[in-house]
Design a protein around this motif. Sequence first.
Motif, PDB file in Angstrom:
ATOM      1  N   ALA A 195       4.012  -9.527   9.304  1.00  0.00           N
ATOM      2  CA  ALA A 195       4.211  -8.612  10.202  1.00  0.00           C
ATOM      3  C   ALA A 195       3.432  -7.323   9.963  1.00  0.00           C
ATOM      4  O   ALA A 195       3.110  -6.934   9.134  1.00  0.00           O
ATOM      5  CB  ALA A 195       5.794  -8.150   9.798  1.00  0.00           C
ATOM      6  N   VAL A 196       3.145  -6.539  11.107  1.00  0.00           N
ATOM      7  CA  VAL A 196       2.204  -5.743  10.991  1.00  0.00           C
ATOM      8  C   VAL A 196       2.985  -4.467  11.477  1.00  0.00           C
ATOM      9  O   VAL A 196       3.709  -4.453  12.331  1.00  0.00           O
ATOM     10  CB  VAL A 196       0.960  -5.826  12.243  1.00  0.00           C
ATOM     11  N   ARG A 197       2.578  -3.314  10.629  1.00  0.00           N
ATOM     12  CA  ARG A 197       3.446  -1.887  10.875  1.00  0.00           C
ATOM     13  C   ARG A 197       2.132  -0.921  11.016  1.00  0.00           C
ATOM     14  O   ARG A 197       1.396  -1.081  10.171  1.00  0.00           O
ATOM     15  CB  ARG A 197       4.161  -1.691   9.766  1.00  0.00           C
ATOM     16  N   VAL A 198       2.393   0.066  11.792  1.00  0.00           N
ATOM     17  CA  VAL A 198       1.480   1.190  11.914  1.00  0.00           C
ATOM     18  C   VAL A 198       1.983   2.068  11.068  1.00  0.00           C
ATOM     19  O   VAL A 198       3.198   2.715  11.153  1.00  0.00           O
ATOM     20  CB  VAL A 198       1.440   1.476  13.558  1.00  0.00           C
ATOM     21  N   ILE A 199       1.138   2.888  10.433  1.00  0.00           N
ATOM     22  CA  ILE A 199       1.613   3.946   9.475  1.00  0.00           C
ATOM     23  C   ILE A 199       0.440   5.202   9.703  1.00  0.00           C
ATOM     24  O   ILE A 199      -0.446   5.087  10.177  1.00  0.00           O
ATOM     25  CB  ILE A 199       1.511   3.586   7.951  1.00  0.00           C
ATOM     26  N   ASP A 200       1.179   6.161   9.135  1.00  0.00           N
ATOM     27  CA  ASP A 200       0.239   7.584   9.043  1.00  0.00           C
ATOM     28  C   ASP A 200      -0.771   7.440   7.860  1.00  0.00           C
ATOM     29  O   ASP A 200      -0.406   7.256   6.989  1.00  0.00           O
ATOM     30  CB  ASP A 200       1.245   8.687   8.954  1.00  0.00           C
ATOM     31  N   ALA A 201      -1.995   7.428   8.180  1.00  0.00           N
ATOM     32  CA  ALA A 201      -2.959   7.010   7.081  1.00  0.00           C
ATOM     33  C   ALA A 201      -2.816   8.336   5.976  1.00  0.00           C
ATOM     34  O   ALA A 201      -3.114   7.888   4.726  1.00  0.00           O
ATOM     35  CB  ALA A 201      -4.430   7.157   7.694  1.00  0.00           C
ATOM     36  N   GLY A 202      -2.627   9.294   6.352  1.00  0.00           N
ATOM     37  CA  GLY A 202      -2.281  10.665   5.491  1.00  0.00           C
ATOM     38  C   GLY A 202      -3.875  10.960   4.967  1.00  0.00           C
ATOM     39  O   GLY A 202      -4.873  10.666   5.346  1.00  0.00           O
ATOM     40  N   ALA A 203      -3.689  11.731   3.859  1.00  0.00           N
ATOM     41  CA  ALA A 203      -4.737  12.343   2.959  1.00  0.00           C
ATOM     42  C   ALA A 203      -5.624  11.051   2.462  1.00  0.00           C
ATOM     43  O   ALA A 203      -6.823  11.313   2.000  1.00  0.00           O
ATOM     44  CB  ALA A 203      -4.560  13.408   1.874  1.00  0.00           C
ATOM     45  N   GLU A 204      -5.013   9.943   2.079  1.00  0.00           N
ATOM     46  CA  GLU A 204      -5.858   8.724   1.570  1.00  0.00           C
ATOM     47  C   GLU A 204      -6.796   8.139   2.485  1.00  0.00           C
ATOM     48  O   GLU A 204      -7.538   7.560   2.050  1.00  0.00           O
ATOM     49  CB  GLU A 204      -4.703   7.703   1.111  1.00  0.00           C
ATOM     50  N   ILE A 206      -6.134   5.683   4.447  1.00  0.00           N
ATOM     51  CA  ILE A 206      -5.860   4.082   4.428  1.00  0.00           C
ATOM     52  C   ILE A 206      -6.127   3.519   5.668  1.00  0.00           C
ATOM     53  O   ILE A 206      -5.501   4.041   6.904  1.00  0.00           O
ATOM     54  CB  ILE A 206      -4.530   3.797   3.701  1.00  0.00           C
ATOM     55  N   LEU A 207      -7.057   2.735   6.057  1.00  0.00           N
ATOM     56  CA  LEU A 207      -7.126   1.879   7.294  1.00  0.00           C
ATOM     57  C   LEU A 207      -6.199   0.604   7.504  1.00  0.00           C
ATOM     58  O   LEU A 207      -5.563   0.347   8.472  1.00  0.00           O
ATOM     59  CB  LEU A 207      -8.601   1.608   7.588  1.00  0.00           C
ATOM     60  N   ARG A 208      -6.198  -0.113   6.104  1.00  0.00           N
ATOM     61  CA  ARG A 208      -5.405  -1.340   6.141  1.00  0.00           C
ATOM     62  C   ARG A 208      -4.779  -1.538   4.988  1.00  0.00           C
ATOM     63  O   ARG A 208      -5.702  -1.272   3.682  1.00  0.00           O
ATOM     64  CB  ARG A 208      -6.305  -2.613   6.666  1.00  0.00           C
ATOM     65  N   ARG A 209      -3.459  -2.086   4.735  1.00  0.00           N
ATOM     66  CA  ARG A 209      -2.917  -2.122   3.357  1.00  0.00           C
ATOM     67  C   ARG A 209      -2.188  -3.254   3.617  1.00  0.00           C
ATOM     68  O   ARG A 209      -1.010  -3.349   4.556  1.00  0.00           O
ATOM     69  CB  ARG A 209      -2.195  -0.822   2.956  1.00  0.00           C
ATOM     70  N   PHE A 210      -2.200  -4.617   2.643  1.00  0.00           N
ATOM     71  CA  PHE A 210      -1.386  -5.465   2.845  1.00  0.00           C
ATOM     72  C   PHE A 210      -0.413  -5.850   1.739  1.00  0.00           C
ATOM     73  O   PHE A 210      -0.724  -5.683   0.636  1.00  0.00           O
ATOM     74  CB  PHE A 210      -2.284  -6.757   2.913  1.00  0.00           C
ATOM     75  N   ASN A 211       0.765  -5.984   1.811  1.00  0.00           N
ATOM     76  CA  ASN A 211       1.626  -6.362   0.766  1.00  0.00           C
ATOM     77  C   ASN A 211       1.916  -7.949   0.838  1.00  0.00           C
ATOM     78  O   ASN A 211       2.861  -8.344   1.764  1.00  0.00           O
ATOM     79  CB  ASN A 211       3.041  -5.467   1.083  1.00  0.00           C
ATOM     80  N   PRO A 212       1.291  -8.557   0.076  1.00  0.00           N
ATOM     81  CA  PRO A 212       1.463 -10.018  -0.075  1.00  0.00           C
ATOM     82  C   PRO A 212       3.094 -10.506  -0.380  1.00  0.00           C
ATOM     83  O   PRO A 212       3.385 -11.369  -0.016  1.00  0.00           O
ATOM     84  CB  PRO A 212       0.846 -10.552  -0.929  1.00  0.00           C
ATOM     85  N   ARG A 213       3.810  -9.858  -1.318  1.00  0.00           N
ATOM     86  CA  ARG A 213       5.250  -9.962  -1.552  1.00  0.00           C
ATOM     87  C   ARG A 213       5.836 -10.088  -0.183  1.00  0.00           C
ATOM     88  O   ARG A 213       6.881 -10.931   0.149  1.00  0.00           O
ATOM     89  CB  ARG A 213       5.526  -9.271  -2.638  1.00  0.00           C
ATOM     90  N   ARG A 214       5.881  -8.978   0.686  1.00  0.00           N
ATOM     91  CA  ARG A 214       6.705  -8.892   1.663  1.00  0.00           C
ATOM     92  C   ARG A 214       5.931  -9.506   3.181  1.00  0.00           C
ATOM     93  O   ARG A 214       6.706  -9.456   4.060  1.00  0.00           O
ATOM     94  CB  ARG A 214       6.914  -7.272   1.965  1.00  0.00           C
ATOM     95  N   GLN A 216       3.555  -8.131   4.576  1.00  0.00           N
ATOM     96  CA  GLN A 216       3.636  -7.150   5.549  1.00  0.00           C
ATOM     97  C   GLN A 216       2.004  -6.484   5.619  1.00  0.00           C
ATOM     98  O   GLN A 216       1.738  -6.015   4.427  1.00  0.00           O
ATOM     99  CB  GLN A 216       4.603  -5.877   5.374  1.00  0.00           C
ATOM    100  N   LEU A 217       1.524  -6.152   6.739  1.00  0.00           N
ATOM    101  CA  LEU A 217       0.208  -5.440   6.812  1.00  0.00           C
ATOM    102  C   LEU A 217       0.463  -4.257   7.539  1.00  0.00           C
ATOM    103  O   LEU A 217       1.102  -3.965   8.697  1.00  0.00           O
ATOM    104  CB  LEU A 217      -0.546  -6.428   7.723  1.00  0.00           C
ATOM    105  N   GLU A 218       0.106  -3.227   7.078  1.00  0.00           N
ATOM    106  CA  GLU A 218       0.126  -1.834   7.530  1.00  0.00           C
ATOM    107  C   GLU A 218      -1.237  -1.327   7.957  1.00  0.00           C
ATOM    108  O   GLU A 218      -2.350  -1.643   7.390  1.00  0.00           O
ATOM    109  CB  GLU A 218       0.583  -0.763   6.405  1.00  0.00           C
ATOM    110  N   ILE A 219      -1.476  -1.011   9.230  1.00  0.00           N
ATOM    111  CA  ILE A 219      -2.477  -0.454   9.848  1.00  0.00           C
ATOM    112  C   ILE A 219      -2.195   0.948  10.144  1.00  0.00           C
ATOM    113  O   ILE A 219      -1.406   1.671  10.681  1.00  0.00           O
ATOM    114  CB  ILE A 219      -2.667  -1.304  11.203  1.00  0.00           C
ATOM    115  N   ALA A 220      -3.560   1.774  10.006  1.00  0.00           N
ATOM    116  CA  ALA A 220      -3.616   3.056  10.246  1.00  0.00           C
ATOM    117  C   ALA A 220      -3.224   3.607  11.662  1.00  0.00           C
ATOM    118  O   ALA A 220      -3.912   2.841  12.633  1.00  0.00           O
ATOM    119  CB  ALA A 220      -4.533   4.072   9.738  1.00  0.00           C
TER     120      ALA A 220
END
Length: 476
Positions: A195-204, A206-214, A216-220
């Motif tokens: 599942a893909v979710r759009v997130i606020d990248a914030g100060a970090e 982040i462009l892409r972050r994947f959680n293999p347990r869930r 879930q893929l987060e995209i900035a």
Amino acid sequence: MSRKLFIGARLRRLREQAGLNQGAMASRLGISLSYVCQLENNQRPVTAAVLLKLVEVFDCDIAEFSEEQDKRLLGELMALCRDRELIGENIAPAQLARIVEQTPEAASALVNLAERHHRLQEEYAQLLDRVYGDQLATPLAVLPHEAVRDYFNRRNNYIDALDVAAEALATELGLRPGERSAVLRAALLERQRVAVRVIDAGAEGILRRFNPRRMQLEIAAGLSDAQQAFQLATQWALIEHREMIDAEIAAAGLDDEQCSGLARQGLAHYFAGAVLLPYGDFLAAANASRYDLESLQRRFAVGFETVCHRLSTLQRSGARGVPFYLVRVDQAGNISKRQSATAFHFARHGGACPLWHVHEAFTRPGKILTQLAEMPDGTRFFGIARTISRGGGAFRAPRKLFAVGLGCDLSHAQQLVYADGHDLAAPRDVALIGPGCRVCPRNDCVQRAFPPAGRPLSTGVDVESLVSYRFESDAL
């Protein structure tokens, strides 16, 4: 093939590794024994048909027979011999060429040994900083990013298995410029249960972050369709083609944890770029536009650097594009990306040549600059350079600025729209550049930052000129 290609030493090594005599080799290739003898003695150039037969019969990479790799190795060996701290003798270029041609493994080992020597010197300097300052020493092992960079260069920056798989995916999904991300997002959910979710990248940032347990893929948020698609395709490669990527890493011998991690990311990025710019379509568009970068940007709805990077990978057997080098430089002159399908010799120590137009690009942001350049060995290149920026979007958002350089051997320049108006047959304005001040042999360069390592200097004070360093007459 536009140039005659002699493969004597490489053919002999291939035959010996297979445990064949010349007669058996001739039988395997369907050619005469005399032709095999002539090929091995460099009396005749190899034909395209025989070269493709070699690749088919012995399941080898056609890049192994590329003369561009030999030219790069020869350039590094010549630069090494100019360093009097290591060699101290004026070895004739013809002798070095024979070493590269007949025993390339030995030549490569010598270059690697010199690299280790330089790293030892750097380690010693860092140790002094540790004792007298607050800088910590770094390990002597080969730097991971350099090991991965050298791997891509050895492959002429083309990874066939991933490239073909990426082109197949783009065709299967019917990806269209400007409309890729939604299709890839749906494919990830349907086939990989991601599942893909759009997130606020914030100060970090982040462009892409994947959680293999869930799963879930987060995209900035704020990424363009092409940027989102690139991150989605990267994650697709890491999941769907993990075994293929692991096999590439194992074959390359990148078993160190840091090396393998960087290689895995680099190969996944390679796949993603090939998904956005499928080989056949992109090569056809590049040829039709005469490699007009901005036209290709619009056609495929991607960024300038993405187009440049893809152009440097068009080395598929039987469907090659112009062989390019690609470099990315920051304002301090640090090279953060360098790869090449040409004989262009990049600096490994001491920074890039300041006369190279890629540095001038920062003074004219957003404008494409061209340059005809000549290396110390007489090889000439035609290059373009332009600045690019990343990030931003808010007052305090992180932002990066680079200059990207793309170039090819002068013999290919007529295929580029940027060469129109240049007299390529008898150019009048040729920049005399070098591989970097540390190993550059040019005596009269007024831009030289420091003398070459081990070169004896003239210490007389009665003569002064714009040239910062003058050398003894017996210097290389």
